[in-house]
Design an enzyme around this catalytic site. Structure first.
Site, PDB file in Angstrom:
ATOM      1  N   CYS A  49       0.825  -1.208   0.000  1.00 49.41           N
ATOM      2  CA  CYS A  49       0.000   0.000   0.000  1.00 49.41           C
ATOM      3  C   CYS A  49       0.859   1.258   0.000  1.00 49.41           C
ATOM      4  O   CYS A  49       0.498   2.260  -0.615  1.00 49.41           O
ATOM      5  CB  CYS A  49      -0.955  -0.019   1.189  1.00 49.41           C
ATOM      6  SG  CYS A  49      -2.141  -1.387   1.087  1.00 49.41           S
ATOM      7  N   THR A  50       2.000   1.205   0.667  1.00 52.02           N
ATOM      8  CA  THR A  50       2.924   2.331   0.643  1.00 52.02           C
ATOM      9  C   THR A  50       3.478   2.529  -0.761  1.00 52.02           C
ATOM     10  O   THR A  50       3.534   3.665  -1.265  1.00 52.02           O
ATOM     11  CB  THR A  50       4.063   2.119   1.661  1.00 52.02           C
ATOM     12  OG1 THR A  50       3.496   2.040   2.976  1.00 52.02           O
ATOM     13  CG2 THR A  50       5.085   3.239   1.593  1.00 52.02           C
TER      14      THR A  50
END
Length: 158
Positions: A49-50
């Site tokens: 997600c980062t």
């Protein structure tokens, strides 16, 4: 859990009013007149997600120049989203859907495969919404890495 409803091009984008990472609220109707890239991701500050958020951050100027606003949505609490924004210099709104009602309405929450097991959770998805609030593209089960580059090609930006 039953099979999710999936959105398709031409469908009306479900409206929402959600808390943001800054403590404000964001309503999809407030973005009418602009194209919106709404992307659903499972959890802030996880590796995939980062990577995806940073890819959107790094492409934001060119997406905005082409008329697109970017909004990330997850079931994380606004306080966690604020830490994510600060830690990774995220420069677009992150909205909190703690009860998952918006994710469900978009078909971005339900059964999915994770490491060979069927689990229930956020289905990594991206929705391109036109100026009138209609779905242009509904992309489900996208990859965290390389997705923004593919989306840019699909939108004719590269």
């Amino acid at each position: 859990m039953t099979e999710n409803v999936r959105l398709s091009a031409g469908d009306a984008a479900p409206d929402f009013t959600l808390a943001t990472d800054t403590g404000d609220t964001l309503t999809l109707k407030d973005l009418r007149g602009r194209k919106v890239v709404l992307y659903a991701y499972p959890a802030a500050m996880t590796p995939g997600c980062t990577k995806q958020a940073c890819d959107f951050r790094d492409s934001l100027a060119s997406l905005q120049a082409a008329g697109y606003e970017v909004v990330g949505i997850s079931p994380d609490k606004p306080a966690k989203l604020a830490k994510f924004r600060e830690r990774d210099a995220i420069t677009f709104p992150l909205v909190s859907d703690e009860d998952k009602s918006v994710l469900i309405a978009y078909g971005a929450y339900g059964e999915k495969q994770l490491y060979g097991k069927t689990v229930t959770g956020v289905i990594r998805s991206t929705f391109v919404i036109d100026e009138n609030g209609a779905i242009e593209h509904a992309l489900y089960n996208v990859k965290a890495t390389g997705h923004v580059a593919k989306l840019r090609r699909d939108l004719g930006l590269d």
